[in-house]
Design an enzyme around this catalytic site. Structure first.
Site, PDB file in Angstrom:
ATOM      1  N   CYS A   2     -22.991   0.836  -8.523  1.00  0.00           N
ATOM      2  CA  CYS A   2     -24.129  -0.081  -8.620  1.00  0.00           C
ATOM      3  C   CYS A   2     -25.035   0.285  -7.451  1.00  0.00           C
ATOM      4  O   CYS A   2     -24.676   1.101  -6.616  1.00  0.00           O
ATOM      5  CB  CYS A   2     -23.698  -1.525  -8.452  1.00  0.00           C
ATOM      6  SG  CYS A   2     -22.410  -2.033  -9.588  1.00  0.00           S
ATOM      7  N   ARG A  27     -27.851   4.539 -10.626  1.00  0.00           N
ATOM      8  CA  ARG A  27     -26.477   4.148 -10.304  1.00  0.00           C
ATOM      9  C   ARG A  27     -25.953   3.049 -11.235  1.00  0.00           C
ATOM     10  O   ARG A  27     -24.775   2.693 -11.190  1.00  0.00           O
ATOM     11  CB  ARG A  27     -26.393   3.644  -8.861  1.00  0.00           C
ATOM     12  CG  ARG A  27     -26.768   4.675  -7.820  1.00  0.00           C
ATOM     13  CD  ARG A  27     -26.736   4.060  -6.446  1.00  0.00           C
ATOM     14  NE  ARG A  27     -25.398   3.661  -6.067  1.00  0.00           N
ATOM     15  CZ  ARG A  27     -24.516   4.441  -5.467  1.00  0.00           C
ATOM     16  NH1 ARG A  27     -24.830   5.672  -5.158  1.00  0.00           N
ATOM     17  NH2 ARG A  27     -23.316   3.988  -5.170  1.00  0.00           N
ATOM     18  N   TRP A  74     -23.876  -2.016 -12.594  1.00  0.00           N
ATOM     19  CA  TRP A  74     -23.166  -1.237 -13.609  1.00  0.00           C
ATOM     20  C   TRP A  74     -21.846  -1.982 -13.757  1.00  0.00           C
ATOM     21  O   TRP A  74     -20.944  -1.844 -12.945  1.00  0.00           O
ATOM     22  CB  TRP A  74     -22.952   0.181 -13.093  1.00  0.00           C
ATOM     23  CG  TRP A  74     -22.208   1.070 -14.031  1.00  0.00           C
ATOM     24  CD1 TRP A  74     -20.881   1.387 -13.985  1.00  0.00           C
ATOM     25  CD2 TRP A  74     -22.735   1.763 -15.159  1.00  0.00           C
ATOM     26  NE1 TRP A  74     -20.576   2.235 -15.014  1.00  0.00           N
ATOM     27  CE2 TRP A  74     -21.670   2.483 -15.742  1.00  0.00           C
ATOM     28  CE3 TRP A  74     -24.004   1.843 -15.729  1.00  0.00           C
ATOM     29  CZ2 TRP A  74     -21.844   3.272 -16.872  1.00  0.00           C
ATOM     30  CZ3 TRP A  74     -24.165   2.633 -16.851  1.00  0.00           C
ATOM     31  CH2 TRP A  74     -23.090   3.348 -17.412  1.00  0.00           C
ATOM     32  N   ASN A 100     -20.937  -3.646  -4.234  1.00  0.00           N
ATOM     33  CA  ASN A 100     -20.503  -2.507  -5.053  1.00  0.00           C
ATOM     34  C   ASN A 100     -19.013  -2.327  -4.820  1.00  0.00           C
ATOM     35  O   ASN A 100     -18.552  -2.507  -3.695  1.00  0.00           O
ATOM     36  CB  ASN A 100     -21.155  -1.198  -4.606  1.00  0.00           C
ATOM     37  CG  ASN A 100     -22.614  -1.157  -4.930  1.00  0.00           C
ATOM     38  OD1 ASN A 100     -23.112  -2.015  -5.640  1.00  0.00           O
ATOM     39  ND2 ASN A 100     -23.290  -0.161  -4.399  1.00  0.00           N
ATOM     40  N   GLY A 101     -18.282  -1.882  -5.839  1.00  0.00           N
ATOM     41  CA  GLY A 101     -16.848  -1.640  -5.653  1.00  0.00           C
ATOM     42  C   GLY A 101     -16.039  -2.630  -6.467  1.00  0.00           C
ATOM     43  O   GLY A 101     -16.569  -3.353  -7.318  1.00  0.00           O
ATOM     44  N   GLU A 472     -12.013  22.056 -25.407  1.00  0.00           N
ATOM     45  CA  GLU A 472     -13.021  21.458 -24.519  1.00  0.00           C
ATOM     46  C   GLU A 472     -13.740  22.536 -23.698  1.00  0.00           C
ATOM     47  O   GLU A 472     -14.954  22.475 -23.503  1.00  0.00           O
ATOM     48  CB  GLU A 472     -12.332  20.420 -23.611  1.00  0.00           C
ATOM     49  CG  GLU A 472     -13.206  19.757 -22.555  1.00  0.00           C
ATOM     50  CD  GLU A 472     -14.408  18.988 -23.098  1.00  0.00           C
ATOM     51  OE1 GLU A 472     -14.524  18.814 -24.316  1.00  0.00           O
ATOM     52  OE2 GLU A 472     -15.260  18.593 -22.275  1.00  0.00           O
ATOM     53  N   LYS A 476     -17.730  23.100 -23.831  1.00  0.00           N
ATOM     54  CA  LYS A 476     -18.596  23.070 -22.635  1.00  0.00           C
ATOM     55  C   LYS A 476     -19.467  24.313 -22.598  1.00  0.00           C
ATOM     56  O   LYS A 476     -20.664  24.247 -22.336  1.00  0.00           O
ATOM     57  CB  LYS A 476     -17.768  23.001 -21.341  1.00  0.00           C
ATOM     58  CG  LYS A 476     -17.146  21.688 -20.972  1.00  0.00           C
ATOM     59  CD  LYS A 476     -18.086  20.579 -20.607  1.00  0.00           C
ATOM     60  CE  LYS A 476     -18.559  19.830 -21.812  1.00  0.00           C
ATOM     61  NZ  LYS A 476     -17.809  18.681 -22.249  1.00  0.00           N
ATOM     62  N   GLU A 479     -22.216  24.386 -25.543  1.00  0.00           N
ATOM     63  CA  GLU A 479     -23.318  23.416 -25.536  1.00  0.00           C
ATOM     64  C   GLU A 479     -24.321  23.644 -24.405  1.00  0.00           C
ATOM     65  O   GLU A 479     -25.483  23.290 -24.547  1.00  0.00           O
ATOM     66  CB  GLU A 479     -22.811  21.975 -25.562  1.00  0.00           C
ATOM     67  CG  GLU A 479     -22.216  21.459 -24.276  1.00  0.00           C
ATOM     68  CD  GLU A 479     -21.804  19.989 -24.371  1.00  0.00           C
ATOM     69  OE1 GLU A 479     -22.516  19.187 -24.964  1.00  0.00           O
ATOM     70  OE2 GLU A 479     -20.737  19.662 -23.804  1.00  0.00           O
ATOM     71  N   HIS A 495      -3.040  34.604 -36.782  1.00  0.00           N
ATOM     72  CA  HIS A 495      -3.409  34.259 -38.162  1.00  0.00           C
ATOM     73  C   HIS A 495      -4.894  34.494 -38.442  1.00  0.00           C
ATOM     74  O   HIS A 495      -5.429  33.949 -39.398  1.00  0.00           O
ATOM     75  CB  HIS A 495      -3.030  32.800 -38.451  1.00  0.00           C
ATOM     76  CG  HIS A 495      -1.567  32.541 -38.302  1.00  0.00           C
ATOM     77  ND1 HIS A 495      -0.628  33.019 -39.184  1.00  0.00           N
ATOM     78  CD2 HIS A 495      -0.866  31.902 -37.332  1.00  0.00           C
ATOM     79  CE1 HIS A 495       0.586  32.660 -38.786  1.00  0.00           C
ATOM     80  NE2 HIS A 495       0.462  31.981 -37.658  1.00  0.00           N
ATOM     81  N   LYS A 594     -27.774  12.743 -24.864  1.00  0.00           N
ATOM     82  CA  LYS A 594     -26.607  12.234 -24.139  1.00  0.00           C
ATOM     83  C   LYS A 594     -25.825  11.263 -25.006  1.00  0.00           C
ATOM     84  O   LYS A 594     -24.608  11.267 -25.018  1.00  0.00           O
ATOM     85  CB  LYS A 594     -27.063  11.563 -22.838  1.00  0.00           C
ATOM     86  CG  LYS A 594     -25.929  10.996 -21.988  1.00  0.00           C
ATOM     87  CD  LYS A 594     -25.022  12.106 -21.485  1.00  0.00           C
ATOM     88  CE  LYS A 594     -23.768  11.591 -20.808  1.00  0.00           C
ATOM     89  NZ  LYS A 594     -22.683  12.593 -20.835  1.00  0.00           N
TER      90      LYS A 594
HETATM   91  O1  M6R Z   1     -20.374   8.858 -25.663  1.00  0.00           O
HETATM   92  P1  M6R Z   1     -19.286   9.524 -26.466  1.00  0.00           P
HETATM   93  O2  M6R Z   1     -18.097   9.868 -25.656  1.00  0.00           O
HETATM   94  O3  M6R Z   1     -18.907   8.718 -27.685  1.00  0.00           O
HETATM   95  O4  M6R Z   1     -19.933  10.860 -26.977  1.00  0.00           O
HETATM   96  C1  M6R Z   1     -19.267  11.711 -27.857  1.00  0.00           C
HETATM   97  C2  M6R Z   1     -19.928  13.059 -27.918  1.00  0.00           C
HETATM   98  O5  M6R Z   1     -21.237  12.950 -28.403  1.00  0.00           O
HETATM   99  C3  M6R Z   1     -19.953  13.757 -26.563  1.00  0.00           C
HETATM  100  O6  M6R Z   1     -18.676  13.844 -26.005  1.00  0.00           O
HETATM  101  C4  M6R Z   1     -20.547  15.173 -26.696  1.00  0.00           C
HETATM  102  O7  M6R Z   1     -19.692  15.968 -27.437  1.00  0.00           O
HETATM  103  C5  M6R Z   1     -20.812  15.778 -25.307  1.00  0.00           C
HETATM  104  N1  M6R Z   1     -22.110  16.381 -25.280  1.00  0.00           N
HETATM  105  C6  M6R Z   1     -19.824  16.817 -24.919  1.00  0.00           C
HETATM  106  O8  M6R Z   1     -20.067  17.327 -23.655  1.00  0.00           O
END
Ligand code: M6R
Length: 599
Positions: A2, A27, A74, A100-101, A472, A476, A479, A495, A594
């Site tokens: 926060c 924040r 937050w 905060n905390g 994952e 990363k 994307e 396979h 996002k």
């Molecule tokens: O907010 P969420 O965790 O539900 O989002 C899910 C995905 O949209 C999210 O993880 C997306 O794959 C990211 N860009 C991965 O880095």
């Protein structure tokens, strides 16, 4: 996370506080409030929503004074609404606090205070602090704050204002707080961004320190009342740079936050060898667990399946939320559905959750954003407490989801009356230190990134609980760097994907110690024999791993269930450095958002 800002001086105070909150909005931004000492009375305005909502409040125009505190929230305890927004007050409105905390023992303190006649208005842990100060106040605010802090367990960045004294008392433990020293004016804030427009003379408070700030003087003491001489730093740099700290992008900042984030997710939830979670479920009645999620959260769900089946002993399925919602799934009333989401706003996950609830399943959430749609839809859940994640590529949310899933599994085991091996708790305690060790490899990983950044394809191989880490790592990379990458269980290679391997193919192997290590080594040998360029993530450079690897990233050893957290960090760093070296917009990759709030 926060944001706190406080001011003592002669300028018009409301614009300083509101503008300060704007700079701290990164924040947290689910509610905000200010409180000013105006002619001996503490006058406050609080509002749910962003700072812009607070700014619209007409009553702000009639407030003036020489000392004030403000907060952007937050939420961690209690939903984001006006009552739970800071500042919080004692019973008489004579003491105001912003915090905060997390106060870990707030439930116990709350019971005592209620017995003593205090009326607690909010659901927050923070309000307790105002009442504790009230309890000890006998004309000396500093003394009352010190006595209150002696009773508090947990973390705090705290600023306190009283109707009787034109000064602010600030205190820090585990949550950042800085003091700004101006000419006949002083500031306190959770970081320098709201202060820098007025002064660049900054003191960084350390844990266990209390600052008493008045218009023309300040004093810093420890909790025993001993005066401390602190260095005054002269700061240079822009606000945007400061929000990111010394980091070039939010993504790398968030990668480096992970030791603290893991501590924050665990904080207050483990006491000795017992897990404390407020979950509205009866573990004995659950026959099946279904995890629903998207993207990175789906990868943490895949790891969750391994952990849940091992420790909770309950069959577990994992589904893409987008598939689950349309496949007319068979659901029973003894099914528990867990929606995993950083944002809590992903449209597919919300729809899948509603589908499961509509068919009678009990619903839990593992969510970062407090008060988000998913957190409101579920019966109960676990907040990640990872702080705002700004980079589009999810990093700290993933590792905190894995630790939350582990705590959930151990909780179910414990509630079923089965023993939990204490080694797991010991290793969880060591995790932040081990993550820091991985982060120390960032420079070496950048050198590896320089060698491989111009490749067009990458393969990622892992086995067992590290297969989702391979997925994952590939996500990363693709994307943020736009390099095509695929993750596979290493044994699946034969396979099909093995046909792709030649001297131009980088292959990342998750080769940390596991019961399947010898099998992973055989898979590495198969890639090596076909000229593939192996980058291995391993605990130690054994002769075989060295022989097969073009490059090796060594990471600390931990128990198998925690290895995904350690291992993924080197893959986050690899993806980050490649994308950065390619000059791409790491925090806002093309075509992505996002929060995916559409189907
Ligand atoms: O907010 P969420 O965790 O539900 O989002 C899910 C995905 O949209 C999210 O993880 C997306 O794959 C990211 N860009 C991965 O880095």
């Amino acid at each position: 996370m926060c944001g706190i800002i406080g001011y003592v001086g002669d300028r018009e105070i409301v614009p300083i506080l509101v503008e300060g909150l704007r700079k701290l909005e990164y924040r947290g931004y689910d509610s905000a409030g200010i409180c000013v000492l105006d002619s001996g009375v503490l006058k406050a305005v609080k509002k749910e929503g962003k700072i812009s909502e607070l700014e619209k409040e007409e009553s702000l125009r009639w407030i003036s004074g020489k000392a004030g505190i403000a907060h952007t929230r937050w939420a961690t305890h209690g939903k984001p609404d006006e009552i739970n927004a800071h500042p919080h007050f004692d019973c008489e409105n004579k003491i105001a606090i912003v915090h905060n905390g997390i106060i870990e023992n707030y439930q116990a303190l709350k019971k005592i205070l209620i017995k003593e006649g205090h009326t607690i208005k909010s659901e927050t842990d923070s309000e307790i602090i105002a009442h504790l100060i009230e309890k000890f106040y006998e004309g000396d605010l500093e003394e009352a704050v010190t006595k209150a802090l002696e009773l508090i367990e947990g973390a705090y960045g705290l600023a306190v204002l009283s109707s009787k004294e034109e000064k602010i008392i600030a205190a820090k433990k585990g949550s950042p707080l800085v003091i700004g020293i101006g000419d006949d004016e002083m500031f306190v804030a959770s970081d320098v961004s709201p202060i820098l427009g007025y002064t660049n003379k900054i003191i960084y408070l350390s844990d266990g320190e209390i600052a008493i700030i008045a218009k023309d003087r300040y004093l810093i003491k420890n909790l025993d009342g001993k005066k401390i001489d602190k260095e005054v730093h002269e700061i240079e740099g822009s606000i945007k740079e400061i929000e990111k700290g010394n980091f070039k992008h939010f993504m790398i900042k968030e990668i480096f936050e992970q030791p603290d984030v893991i501590e924050s997710t665990i904080r207050g939830r483990i006491k000795g060898n017992r897990i404390k979670l407020n979950l509205d479920i009866d573990p004995k009645k659950i026959k099946r667990i279904i995890l629903i999620a998207c993207g990175t959260s789906w990868h943490s769900a895949l790891i969750g399946k391994y952990i849940i089946e091992k420790y909770a002993g309950i069959p577990c399925e994992v589904d893409y939320a987008s598939e689950f919602r349309y496949r007319n799934p068979l659901i029973n009333e003894d099914d528990l559905v867990i929606a995993i989401s950083q944002s809590g706003e992903t449209a597919d996950t919300i729809a899948a959750l509603k589908e499961a609830k509509g068919k009678g399943a009990k619903a839990l959430g593992i969510v970062n954003v407090v008060g988000s749609t998913i957190s409101r839809e579920v019966d109960s859940g676990i907040y990640l407490h990872a702080g705002p994640e700004t980079g589009v590529a999810s990093t700290k949310a993933f590792t905190s989801q894995v630790i939350a899933l582990l705590m959930f599994s151990l909780f179910i085991r414990q509630e079923k009356g089965e023993e939990v091996d204490k080694v797991i708790f010991e290793e969880m305690g060591k995790l932040p230190g081990k993550i820091r060790k991985v982060l120390e490899s960032s420079k070496k990983i950048r050198e590896i990134a320089i060698m491989f950044k111009d490749k067009n394809n990458f393969l990622y191989f892992g086995r067992g609980i590290n297969f989702p880490v391979a997925l994952e790592g590939a996500l990363k990379l693709k994307e943020i760097s736009y390099i095509h990458a695929e993750g596979y269980p290493a044994a699946e290679m034969k396979h099909g994907p093995i046909a792709l391997i030649d001297k131009n193919m980088p292959v990342v192997f998750l080769a940390t110690k596991s019961p399947l290590s010898s099998k992973t080594l055989s898979n590495m040998e198969e890639v090596y024999a076909r000229g593939g360029k192996i980058i291995s993530i391993a605990n130690e450079p054994t002769p075989e791993i060295q022989k097969f690897s073009e490059e090796m990233i060594t990471v600390p050893e931990t128990i198998e269930e925690l290895s995904p957290i350690i291992n993924v960090i080197s893959l986050q760093l690899l993806a980050y450095h490649i994308a950065d070296l390619k000059g791409l917009d790491v925090d806002k990759p093309r075509n992505l958002a996002k929060s995916v709030t559409v189907e």
